[in-house]
Design an enzyme around this catalytic site. Structure first.
Site, PDB file in Angstrom:
ATOM      1  N   ASP A  12     -11.389 -40.817 -22.157  1.00 15.59           N
ATOM      2  CA  ASP A  12     -12.082 -40.501 -20.896  1.00 15.59           C
ATOM      3  C   ASP A  12     -12.144 -41.757 -20.036  1.00 15.59           C
ATOM      4  OD1 ASP A  12     -14.167 -38.794 -23.102  1.00 15.59           O
ATOM      5  OD2 ASP A  12     -12.809 -37.813 -21.700  1.00 15.59           O
ATOM      6  N   GLN A  30      -4.781 -52.218 -21.845  1.00 11.47           N
ATOM      7  CA  GLN A  30      -3.895 -51.078 -21.523  1.00 11.47           C
ATOM      8  C   GLN A  30      -2.475 -51.558 -21.190  1.00 11.47           C
ATOM      9  OE1 GLN A  30      -5.845 -48.762 -18.384  1.00 11.47           O
ATOM     10  NE2 GLN A  30      -6.441 -47.224 -19.906  1.00 11.47           N
ATOM     11  N   GLY A  37      -4.520 -37.883 -28.416  1.00 12.81           N
ATOM     12  CA  GLY A  37      -5.355 -37.557 -27.260  1.00 12.81           C
ATOM     13  C   GLY A  37      -4.579 -37.293 -25.996  1.00 12.81           C
ATOM     14  N   GLU A  38      -4.867 -38.103 -24.963  1.00 14.71           N
ATOM     15  CA  GLU A  38      -4.250 -37.798 -23.660  1.00 14.71           C
ATOM     16  C   GLU A  38      -3.529 -38.993 -23.060  1.00 14.71           C
ATOM     17  OE1 GLU A  38      -6.502 -35.374 -20.999  1.00 14.71           O
ATOM     18  OE2 GLU A  38      -5.686 -36.322 -19.218  1.00 14.71           O
TER      19      GLU A  38
HETATM   20  O1  TRH Z   1      -8.961 -42.541 -27.650  1.00 12.02           O
HETATM   21  P1  TRH Z   1      -8.466 -41.152 -27.494  1.00 12.02           P
HETATM   22  O2  TRH Z   1      -8.488 -40.313 -28.698  1.00 12.02           O
HETATM   23  O3  TRH Z   1      -9.315 -40.438 -26.350  1.00 12.02           O
HETATM   24  C1  TRH Z   1      -9.621 -39.054 -26.431  1.00 12.02           C
HETATM   25  C2  TRH Z   1      -8.583 -38.297 -25.625  1.00 12.02           C
HETATM   26  O4  TRH Z   1      -8.501 -38.820 -24.318  1.00 12.02           O
HETATM   27  C3  TRH Z   1      -8.970 -36.829 -25.529  1.00 12.02           C
HETATM   28  O5  TRH Z   1      -8.086 -36.159 -24.642  1.00 12.02           O
HETATM   29  C4  TRH Z   1     -10.384 -36.697 -25.035  1.00 12.02           C
HETATM   30  O6  TRH Z   1     -10.746 -35.340 -25.073  1.00 12.02           O
HETATM   31  C5  TRH Z   1     -11.298 -37.496 -25.909  1.00 12.02           C
HETATM   32  O7  TRH Z   1     -10.914 -38.872 -25.887  1.00 12.02           O
HETATM   33  C6  TRH Z   1     -12.723 -37.364 -25.453  1.00 12.02           C
HETATM   34  O8  TRH Z   1      -6.957 -41.161 -26.986  1.00 12.02           O
HETATM   35  P2  TRH Z   1      -6.283 -41.532 -25.602  1.00 12.02           P
HETATM   36  O9  TRH Z   1      -6.491 -40.446 -24.618  1.00 12.02           O
HETATM   37  O10 TRH Z   1      -4.912 -41.931 -25.907  1.00 12.02           O
HETATM   38  O11 TRH Z   1      -7.075 -42.806 -25.066  1.00 12.02           O
HETATM   39  C7  TRH Z   1      -6.871 -44.057 -25.648  1.00 12.02           C
HETATM   40  C8  TRH Z   1      -6.957 -45.113 -24.559  1.00 12.02           C
HETATM   41  O12 TRH Z   1      -6.944 -46.406 -25.154  1.00 12.02           O
HETATM   42  C9  TRH Z   1      -5.761 -45.062 -23.624  1.00 12.02           C
HETATM   43  O13 TRH Z   1      -6.173 -45.365 -22.307  1.00 12.02           O
HETATM   44  C10 TRH Z   1      -4.867 -46.158 -24.164  1.00 12.02           C
HETATM   45  C11 TRH Z   1      -5.879 -47.169 -24.593  1.00 12.02           C
HETATM   46  N1  TRH Z   1      -5.436 -48.112 -25.616  1.00 12.02           N
HETATM   47  C12 TRH Z   1      -5.424 -49.447 -25.274  1.00 12.02           C
HETATM   48  O14 TRH Z   1      -5.714 -49.802 -24.124  1.00 12.02           O
HETATM   49  N2  TRH Z   1      -5.068 -50.363 -26.221  1.00 12.02           N
HETATM   50  C13 TRH Z   1      -4.738 -49.990 -27.493  1.00 12.02           C
HETATM   51  O15 TRH Z   1      -4.434 -50.874 -28.329  1.00 12.02           O
HETATM   52  C14 TRH Z   1      -4.731 -48.598 -27.832  1.00 12.02           C
HETATM   53  C15 TRH Z   1      -4.333 -48.173 -29.213  1.00 12.02           C
HETATM   54  C16 TRH Z   1      -5.095 -47.663 -26.861  1.00 12.02           C
END
Ligand code: TRH
Length: 416
Positions: free
Chosen positions: A26, A266, A283-284
């Protein structure tokens, strides 16, 4: 893509609200949108977030103890400090239906020039979102109009977030051996061996991790698996069985070397996705970023009640493999090159690249009737060249999908 003409000054102040449900997505999506709107559309964006700590690891310099700060041009504020005195912005984005503070909504209703209110929904490949996207829906009691914005993979949706220079930066990185070597060095790895495979692993704890790691350990090819801090920590710890594991202290088991890496910003996480041969994402937002990376990916859908995530998984896999009936938008895809790359024009037999992709994704998501992740991996491995070619073609096909940030700006302009 040509830059859009700037919005009039009266429409340049936007507020984005984020209520963190759990994990990072999110906050990750809300930040990415805020940063992009600021950088590429010259807007004054405030991100109101209830748990800034969720952003801390992703955003360099963010101090989660500060109620207000400015980073990358974005003003980041604690959502709880948004009170009756806060003047509503010209455009308000409620991310993932987390809602707006009551005082803020009432101030919107009382305003002589009501804000434009968008509700940014979760990403889905399901066909029905095309009929729901962009539809106005009046607030049940205040009569304010809200517009529901559905990210998606077709021209009939809100599309995907993509910074204007993302693919250029990716290709520059992939064309620069020194930049890649420096990146690996920061993660305590040397340059990859041609015969080996580098895999990033970002998943939920309930994935069949131990079985996959064991399969890699006894496999025919060397695998370096990179695990960002906090990823399925208990499951990984159980598999390590007491072995010492930390950044710079990998664990070796047969053909597998398991590397602990920090949770990256990110932008550095993008570089990891670009540099690896295969990315396990979830996730997304990481799911979308892995698609922009143009490498093979395995997606673990965010678990939902009544296995609703399995519907989302199947809808995306059908679209990704472009099986008949997978979507109402067949015309908007160049189906021939992608299908030919995977299984040609003949009907998909049970054991070919599309089946291998579907099989591994279903095993990874523990879908009923799926084979074990070990069997599914061995099948996937046999089709890796075709799967890698398809991943590149898929990324290319996504360039035709609307860019989400620009789409919102154009929608705002069209409403005045
Ligand atoms: O962390 P998530 O499982 O978040 C989830 C999903 O967004 C899901 O759709 C939602 O319903 C729930 O939250 C509430 O997975 P996601 O979406 O990939 O988000 C991870 C974020 O972390 C993404 O912006 C990428 C970032 N990230 C980094 O910046 N550095 C890292 O090392 C990693 C592994 C991820």
């Amino acid at each position: 893509m040509q830059p859009l003409p700037a919005l009039p000054a009266s429409l340049r102040r936007w507020d984005i609200f984020c209520k963190v449900v759990d994990h990072f997505g999110d906050a990750g999506v809300a930040w990415r949108l805020a940063r992009q709107l600021t950088r590429e559309h010259d807007l004054e964006v405030t991100l109101w977030i209830d748990q800034p700590a969720a952003l801390a690891a992703m955003v360099p310099g963010l101090d989660s103890n500060r109620t207000m700060q400015r980073l990358a041009g974005v003003t980041v504020r604690w959502r709880d400090t948004c009170g009756a005195g806060t003047a509503p912005a010209a455009v308000v984005i409620d991310t993932f239906g987390g809602g707006l503070p009551d005082d803020y909504v009432h101030a919107m209703a009382a305003s002589r020039s009501p804000s434009q209110w968008f509700v940014l929904e979760y990403l889905s490949a399901e066909a029905w979102i095309e009929t729901a996207h962009g539809r106005p829906s009046p607030h049940p009691s205040l009569g304010l109009e809200r517009t529901f914005w559905f990210p998606g993979f077709t021209a009939a949706t809100g599309g995907l977030l993509r910074e204007h220079d993302l693919l250029l930066r990716r290709d520059a990185f992939l064309g620069d051996a020194d930049a890649q070597a420096m990146f690996w060095e920061t993660l305590h790895l040397g340059p990859p061996e041609p015969s080996g495979r580098r895999v990033s692993l970002f998943c939920y704890p309930h994935a069949p991790i131990a079985m996959l790691l064991d399969q890699w350990a006894r496999g025919a090819q060397r695998v370096d698996c990179l695990v960002p801090a906090g990823t399925a920590a208990a499951a990984i710890h159980a598999w390590l069985d007491g072995a010492r594991w930390a950044p710079g202290t990998p664990v070796h088991r047969g053909q597998l070397t398991l590397h602990a890496i920090p949770f990256l910003t990110q932008d550095r996480y993008d570089a990891l996705l670009w540099a690896c041969d295969l990315n396990f994402v979830r996730g997304e937002d990481s799911f979308v970023r892995a698609q922009w990376a143009g490498k093979p990916l395995v997606w673990q859908a965010y678990p939902q009640r009544e296995s609703a995530h399995e519907v989302k998984l199947a809808a995306f896999v059908d679209r990704y493999l472009r099986l008949p009936g997978g979507a109402s938008d067949q015309a908007s895809y160049q189906t021939t090159p992608l299908r030919a790359g995977l299984s040609g024009s003949k009907p998909a037999p049970q054991h070919d690249a599309p089946a291998a992709i579907r099989g591994l994704w279903q095993a990874w998501n523990d879908v009923d009737g799926a084979s074990s992740v070990g069997e599914a991996w061995e099948r996937w491995r046999r089709f890796e060249p075709a799967i890698a070619a398809h991943a590149r073609s898929w990324t290319h096909s996504l360039i035709g999908v609307p860019e989400l940030g620009a789409g919102l700006v154009m929608a705002v302009r069209s409403k005045v």
